[in-house]
Design an enzyme around this catalytic site. Structure first.
Site, PDB file in Angstrom:
ATOM      1  N   ASP A   7      48.817  48.187  52.750  1.00  0.00           N
ATOM      2  CA  ASP A   7      49.165  48.541  54.121  1.00  0.00           C
ATOM      3  C   ASP A   7      47.996  48.419  55.088  1.00  0.00           C
ATOM      4  O   ASP A   7      47.041  49.179  55.016  1.00  0.00           O
ATOM      5  CB  ASP A   7      49.758  49.950  54.137  1.00  0.00           C
ATOM      6  CG  ASP A   7      51.014  49.997  53.287  1.00  0.00           C
ATOM      7  OD1 ASP A   7      52.006  49.376  53.699  1.00  0.00           O
ATOM      8  OD2 ASP A   7      50.991  50.601  52.199  1.00  0.00           O
TER       9      ASP A   7
ATOM     10  N   GLY B 164      37.215  50.329  49.693  1.00  0.00           N
ATOM     11  CA  GLY B 164      36.379  49.176  49.363  1.00  0.00           C
ATOM     12  C   GLY B 164      36.290  48.219  50.548  1.00  0.00           C
ATOM     13  O   GLY B 164      36.486  48.625  51.702  1.00  0.00           O
TER      14      GLY B 164
ATOM     15  N   ILE C  96      35.348  50.329  41.607  1.00  0.00           N
ATOM     16  CA  ILE C  96      34.791  50.132  40.266  1.00  0.00           C
ATOM     17  C   ILE C  96      34.054  48.790  40.187  1.00  0.00           C
ATOM     18  O   ILE C  96      33.312  48.544  39.261  1.00  0.00           O
ATOM     19  CB  ILE C  96      35.880  50.188  39.162  1.00  0.00           C
ATOM     20  CG1 ILE C  96      36.894  49.044  39.326  1.00  0.00           C
ATOM     21  CG2 ILE C  96      36.547  51.547  39.113  1.00  0.00           C
ATOM     22  CD1 ILE C  96      37.719  48.786  38.072  1.00  0.00           C
ATOM     23  N   ASP C  97      34.293  47.916  41.181  1.00  0.00           N
ATOM     24  CA  ASP C  97      33.699  46.576  41.132  1.00  0.00           C
ATOM     25  C   ASP C  97      32.222  46.570  41.563  1.00  0.00           C
ATOM     26  O   ASP C  97      31.499  45.627  41.259  1.00  0.00           O
ATOM     27  CB  ASP C  97      34.471  45.605  42.043  1.00  0.00           C
ATOM     28  CG  ASP C  97      35.960  45.567  41.719  1.00  0.00           C
ATOM     29  OD1 ASP C  97      36.324  45.883  40.577  1.00  0.00           O
ATOM     30  OD2 ASP C  97      36.756  45.226  42.616  1.00  0.00           O
TER      31      ASP C  97
ATOM     32  N   ARG D 207      35.575  39.245  12.664  1.00  0.00           N
ATOM     33  CA  ARG D 207      36.259  38.481  13.711  1.00  0.00           C
ATOM     34  C   ARG D 207      35.397  38.337  14.957  1.00  0.00           C
ATOM     35  O   ARG D 207      34.438  39.066  15.146  1.00  0.00           O
ATOM     36  CB  ARG D 207      37.528  39.239  14.151  1.00  0.00           C
ATOM     37  CG  ARG D 207      38.676  39.149  13.187  1.00  0.00           C
ATOM     38  CD  ARG D 207      39.763  40.101  13.636  1.00  0.00           C
ATOM     39  NE  ARG D 207      40.964  39.900  12.834  1.00  0.00           N
ATOM     40  CZ  ARG D 207      41.947  40.768  12.747  1.00  0.00           C
ATOM     41  NH1 ARG D 207      41.873  41.911  13.400  1.00  0.00           N
ATOM     42  NH2 ARG D 207      43.003  40.514  12.006  1.00  0.00           N
TER      43      ARG D 207
ATOM     44  N   GLY E  78      36.798  43.673  37.840  1.00  0.00           N
ATOM     45  CA  GLY E  78      35.619  43.439  38.678  1.00  0.00           C
ATOM     46  C   GLY E  78      35.836  42.415  39.768  1.00  0.00           C
ATOM     47  O   GLY E  78      34.925  42.126  40.532  1.00  0.00           O
TER      48      GLY E  78
ATOM     49  N   GLU F 231      37.183  39.346  34.438  1.00  0.00           N
ATOM     50  CA  GLU F 231      38.466  38.719  34.788  1.00  0.00           C
ATOM     51  C   GLU F 231      38.266  37.505  35.705  1.00  0.00           C
ATOM     52  O   GLU F 231      39.112  36.613  35.742  1.00  0.00           O
ATOM     53  CB  GLU F 231      39.392  39.741  35.455  1.00  0.00           C
ATOM     54  CG  GLU F 231      38.839  40.333  36.742  1.00  0.00           C
ATOM     55  CD  GLU F 231      39.726  41.378  37.390  1.00  0.00           C
ATOM     56  OE1 GLU F 231      40.796  41.692  36.846  1.00  0.00           O
ATOM     57  OE2 GLU F 231      39.337  41.903  38.457  1.00  0.00           O
TER      58      GLU F 231
ATOM     59  N   HIS G 183      43.804  48.622  33.751  1.00  0.00           N
ATOM     60  CA  HIS G 183      43.673  49.758  34.672  1.00  0.00           C
ATOM     61  C   HIS G 183      43.110  51.018  34.036  1.00  0.00           C
ATOM     62  O   HIS G 183      42.808  51.975  34.748  1.00  0.00           O
ATOM     63  CB  HIS G 183      45.016  50.045  35.342  1.00  0.00           C
ATOM     64  CG  HIS G 183      45.378  48.987  36.344  1.00  0.00           C
ATOM     65  ND1 HIS G 183      45.914  47.785  35.956  1.00  0.00           N
ATOM     66  CD2 HIS G 183      45.221  48.933  37.686  1.00  0.00           C
ATOM     67  CE1 HIS G 183      46.099  47.032  37.036  1.00  0.00           C
ATOM     68  NE2 HIS G 183      45.690  47.713  38.096  1.00  0.00           N
TER      69      HIS G 183
END
Ligand code: F6P
Length: 393
Positions: free
Chosen positions: A87, A126, A150-151, A186, A194, A246, A296
């Site tokens: 918004d 942010g 958080i970034d 593995r 981020g 990401e 999240h």
């Protein structure tokens, strides 16, 4: 005769953009002293919380904050006011017959601010929230901004609150992935949030002991990633941990967009690179590989002590600015000190990881690979130069 500054009597507050731990701690740090402390103002200040970010300002949805409803919120994740990353008063989204339209409702937002007789509005958010705040300040709303994410990607502040908690959560996840990786021999790929900045992955990757860290800022080469896994195997280490942002992408490739949210200020949602990296490693090396997307969970939970302290310092400084009527500013952290910058300076400047950043150097010094030779370790270079110099003598 010197003119006395108008006394601040009523403050609005809202939380915008994606939530993060520490938002409630900030709300408390602004509202509690404003409502109760005689060192802030001889008269008590009323504080109103707009619901769901700017949506509450546009549609006049708010609550009066009281010592009762802000009690016990310091440790709570999320935001008691609700939030939204869709918004924007200058382009409010609405759907008619399935079609998305955006309408400028900023005059209505200003009207509601005036109707409530507010002297100031504290906007916690942010980069998107700060950009909107800057525009609102230009049409006459007295705004003080507080940076969260958080970034940790806002250039105007060394750190945002929420970051430390997300790093801690992601580190704990990587710790847990370590034991299963080692047991099954593995490669485990962990995808972190981020957006376009690699800070969260860099810090959590380093803290969690990742062997390879892939960041949006340094496009990786699969060969280099596989070389590192192979080198570990030769050393007898049968497993590897790859921490992937990401926003990471292969050299010459694009970031992977998981979805677009048309209503949003920044519609791109990244995601999926973890699976690509895992699939490519497995196909190339024939080693069983799994991917975990932290998602999240990184935005949730109770804020760490560091985030609680930073949130509280930011909140108190924002209230100071409001009481001094120093509007159009955003509080920030510079080294160990709390300072402030203009909203204009705070807007539209992303802080990205650079090859020369000290934490990148520390990671390289430790033998962590960024999947590229472009990032060079200056600590090691210095050592090599000193050795050469000694030999020459
Ligand atoms: O900006 C915070 C953040 O969590 C990013 O790290 C992530 O890319 C994005 O928000 C996710 O947004 P949403 O909550 O809309 O999925």
């Amino acid at each position: 005769m010197a003119t006395r500054k108008k006394q601040v009597k009523r403050i609005g507050i809202l939380t915008g953009g994606g939530d993060c731990p520490g938002l409630n701690a900030v709300i408390r740090a602004v509202a509690r002293p404003a409502m109760t402390s005689s060192c802030v103002s001889p008269e008590k200040v009323e504080v109103y919380g707009f619901l769901d970010a700017f949506k509450g300002l546009v549609y006049n949805k708010y609550i009066r904050l009281t010592s009762k409803n802000i009690s016990g919120i310091l440790t709570m994740g999320g935001t008691i006011l609700g939030t939204s990353n869709k918004d924007n008063p200058f382009a409010m989204p609405f759907r008619k017959d399935g079609t998305l339209a955006k309408v400028d409702m900023s005059t209505r937002a200003l009207g509601n601010y005036k109707k409530l007789k507010l002297d100031a509005l504290v906007c916690i958010g942010g980069d998107g929230t700060m950009a909107i705040s800057y525009k609102l300040s230009k049409i006459g709303i007295n705004i003080v901004g507080i940076p969260k994410t958080i970034d940790n990607d806002l250039a105007a502040t060394d750190f945002t609150f929420g970051f430390d908690t997300a790093v801690t959560t992601a580190t704990e996840a990587i710790d847990k992935i370590h034991t299963t990786a080692a047991s099954h021999h593995r490669v485990m790929v962990v995808e972190l949030m981020g957006r376009y900045a690699g800070w969260l992955t860099l810090y959590a990757g380093l803290a969690g002991g990742a062997d390879i860290i892939l960041l949006p800022e340094f496009p990786y080469e699969l060969d280099k990633v596989c070389d590192n896994i192979m080198a570990r195997k030769r050393e007898g280490k049968s497993f590897s941990i790859v921490a992937v942002s990401e926003g990471a992408r292969p050299l010459g490739g694009e970031m992977i967009v998981e979805r677009t949210v048309a209503e949003s200020h920044d519609p791109i949602r990244l995601g999926g690179i973890g699976k690509k990296v895992a699939d490519d490693i497995e196909e190339r090396m024939g080693i069983e590989t799994r991917v975990t997307v932290l998602g999240h969970v990184q935005r949730g939970g109770s804020p760490t002590a560091l985030d609680r302290v930073l949130s509280t310092r930011f909140g108190i400084e924002a209230l100071n600015l409001v009481m001094q009527r120093r509007f159009g500013r955003m509080v920030c952290l510079r080294g160990k000190n709390i300072a402030s910058v203009t909203l204009k300076e705070a807007t539209n400047k992303l802080k990205l990881v650079t090859p020369a950043h000290p934490i990148v150097n520390v990671a390289l010094g430790l033998g962590i690979s960024f999947g590229t030779d472009v990032v060079e370790c200056s600590i090691m270079k210095k050592c090599a130069m000193t050795k050469k110099g000694k030999k020459g003598r």
